[in-house]
Structures are given as C-alpha cells and as structure tokens.
Design an enzyme around this catalytic site. Structure first.
Site, PDB file in Angstrom:
ATOM      1  N   PRO A 134      33.974  38.066  11.057  1.00  6.75           N
ATOM      2  CA  PRO A 134      34.933  38.980  11.636  1.00  6.75           C
ATOM      3  C   PRO A 134      36.058  38.245  12.314  1.00  6.75           C
ATOM      4  CG  PRO A 134      32.694  39.413  12.382  1.00  6.75           C
ATOM      5  CD  PRO A 134      32.713  38.071  11.774  1.00  6.75           C
ATOM      6  N   GLU A 135      37.268  38.561  11.928  1.00  9.19           N
ATOM      7  CA  GLU A 135      38.426  38.146  12.695  1.00  9.19           C
ATOM      8  C   GLU A 135      38.851  39.366  13.504  1.00  9.19           C
ATOM      9  OE1 GLU A 135      41.076  35.304  11.187  1.00  9.19           O
ATOM     10  OE2 GLU A 135      40.027  35.072   9.309  1.00  9.19           O
ATOM     11  N   HIS A 183      17.776  40.776   8.770  1.00  3.84           N
ATOM     12  CA  HIS A 183      18.624  40.200   9.825  1.00  3.84           C
ATOM     13  C   HIS A 183      19.192  41.248  10.770  1.00  3.84           C
ATOM     14  CE1 HIS A 183      18.212  36.380   7.874  1.00  3.84           C
ATOM     15  NE2 HIS A 183      18.625  36.895   6.745  1.00  3.84           N
ATOM     16  N   ARG A 239      23.512  34.667  10.105  1.00  2.00           N
ATOM     17  CA  ARG A 239      23.622  33.287  10.601  1.00  2.00           C
ATOM     18  C   ARG A 239      23.348  33.161  12.085  1.00  2.00           C
ATOM     19  NH1 ARG A 239      28.909  30.656   7.965  1.00  2.00           N
ATOM     20  NH2 ARG A 239      27.999  28.754   8.807  1.00  2.00           N
ATOM     21  N   ARG A 256      52.984  19.168  21.770  1.00  4.31           N
ATOM     22  CA  ARG A 256      51.658  19.247  21.132  1.00  4.31           C
ATOM     23  C   ARG A 256      51.746  18.541  19.780  1.00  4.31           C
ATOM     24  NH1 ARG A 256      50.192  21.308  25.389  1.00  4.31           N
ATOM     25  NH2 ARG A 256      50.089  19.070  25.728  1.00  4.31           N
TER      26      ARG A 256
END
Length: 272
Positions: free
Chosen positions: A2-3, A92, A111, A153
């Site tokens: 998921p983003e 799961h 996971r 940066r």
DNA sequence: CTGTTAACCTGAGTGC
DNA sequence: TGCACTCAGGTTAACA
C-alpha cells in the site's frame, strides 16, 4: 503494497463500517508483526467504540472513545477488508475486529511488515509519527518547500522524495511515475534541482496521488480496498513495471535498474 | 549530521 | 514436479 492512495482508499472504504459501532470482540491470530501486538488489546478493546478514522502518511489512526488511538500500518503486503463473520479466516488473516452490527474488520498480511498498536497519547507525538514530513496533498507541500529543503542534499532525488521525513506517502511506484512525468532523472542529486523543477515535481506528485485516490489505488498483487473492490490506477502507470518497453513519450526503451535496492524505471532521453 | 545497507517475512514467478 | 533463485507496494535500525 500500500502506498498513500491505497491507505486512503482503505480508510474511506472501512470508515462507515467501523465508526460508531461498538467493538464486540478482538481476535489476534498472529501477534508477531513488525512489532509484537499487545495481547491486552483483545481484552480492553471490546466494549469500546471507534469515533474517528484518520490517516497520517501511510498510517491509519483510529480514535477510540476512551482517548486511545489505534495506529495501524499495512506494511508491504497488508490489507483491511470488511467481511461477514461466517467467512473463515485465511492463512494470513492475523487480526479481526468484530463490531456490534455483526461484521468484521479483517487484517490480512502475508509478509507481516505491518504494525498494529495503541497509544494513549496524542498520536501526532508518537515516535512513529512525529518525524513525518508534510502531507503531499496539503498546501504545506509545494515547490518552494521542495526547493528549500533539497538545497545541499547530494542524495538521489528519487531516494530523497521517498524519505518520509521529506514528504509522506511517496512510495516506489509513485516516485517512479512522478519523476517521469516531471522529466527529472531519478539519480539527479536533490540539491541540483532547479526551482522550476521543484515546482513541477511537487505539482505532479499532488496530481498523481490525487488521481490515484479517485481510482481506488494501484492494484498490483494483492491489494483490495475496504469494500473488496480492486483499484484501477495500475493500468495507467507510465513506467513502473515497464523496463525495456518503449517510453510513452519518445519510444526509446525505458531503463530499469535498482537504486537503494528499489526498482527504478526511467527514460534516459526524457528525464535529465 | 548525511547517506547507505541490512533486516524484518512470505509468496509468486522464473529458469534449469 | 521440484529445486534454487530473484523479486515484491515499506520502514527502521545499524552502520560508515
């Protein structure tokens, strides 16, 4: 998987089913996620009611009527669905929250990189939340912010925009897509971005995330929104998963190579 | 401080 | 079929 759009889609999908209905039971089948789940939750959550479902970055924040907040992160492979109590849990399916109306909020995470915990304090001050950068869809995140923050940066711009201290919610897929659309090479040093490039990038990140949210997120392997429907954004990806295929703009083959152990896809002709 | 790397864990896909 | 291997949407902790 998921983003941010997936998490937001999940939040909107589950909120009507989980808010303002008392929790009647909490089943913890597997408590070893990223951090061990506090087993006391199965005792002290039943009888309580969730009163708000918010999101901060990719964290779901569920406010409990006793002042606590449940912090829920879906990790890399987590998903939340509303299911009927008669549906047998799969291998799961680690967490069930059952509500007085009878249905169940079920957490699935092969996971087990996800997290599920409760805090009694202001969630914004929690160690997992307090260092997070601005929400990409708010005005706090804009081209000037990116420009100022990126000066000096040396790190690759792709890694930089995926750093949650810079901005939350830009995961690997959307980082690749946004840099392609902004015509910025992912390996460019962040500090070398011009001011116009920063404005372009901020605007495109907003547009890409917003559009993905309206389409229910990006379905890759196992994502389903809170209502069980898949997202449709995947069909519109320009570069992610398309290494070697022709660039949608110039038709030269897209380059795919790892950057910081994440697959990075870009067009050496269009992005610089 | 900045920046890079390894680690958490399982399943799907690929090549032999 | 089976085995060995690679890769996957995220994030933190431990390094240099």
């Amino acid at each position: 998987m998921p983003e941010l759009p997936e998490v937001e889609t999940t939040r909107r999908g589950i909120a009507p089913h989980i808010l303002h209905h008392p929790i009647t039971a909490v089943t913890l089948r597997h408590t070893q996620l990223r951090w061990p789940i506090d087993k006391a939750l199965s005792r002290n959550l039943p009888g309580r009611t969730l009163v708000r479902a918010d999101r901060r970055g990719k964290y779901l924040l569920l406010a409990v009527d006793d002042g606590r907040t449940l912090i829920w992160h879906l990790g890399m492979s987590g998903s939340l669905r509303i299911v009927e109590p008669t549906e047998p849990p799969g291998k799961h399916d680690h967490i069930d929250l059952r509500f007085a109306h009878g249905r169940v909020l079920r957490y699935h995470d092969p996971r087990r990189f996800g997290a599920f915990l409760a805090t009694a304090d202001d969630p914004a001050q929690h160690a997992l939340i307090c260092h997070l950068g601005p929400e990409p869809l708010t005005d706090d995140f804009n081209g000037e912010y990116l420009y100022e923050r990126s000066r000096k940066r040396s790190t690759a711009v792709k890694s930089w925009i995926m750093d949650s201290r810079v901005v939350v919610g830009v995961g690997n897929i959307y980082a690749n897509e946004s840099l392609f659309l902004a015509k910025i090479h992912p390996l460019r040093a962040a500090g070398k971005l011009t001011r116009p490039a920063c404005h372009r990038l901020a605007d495109i990140i907003k547009a890409v995330l917003a559009r993905s949210i309206t389409q229910g997120g990006t379905t890759l392997r196992d994502f389903v929104g809170g209502d069980g429907k898949p997202g449709y954004f995947a069909q519109q990806l320009n570069v992610y998963g398309r290494g070697g295929e022709p660039c949608p703009v110039c038709s030269k083959p897209l380059t795919e190579k790892p950057l910081s152990q994440r697959t990075t896809v870009y067009c050496t002709h269009c992005q610089n």
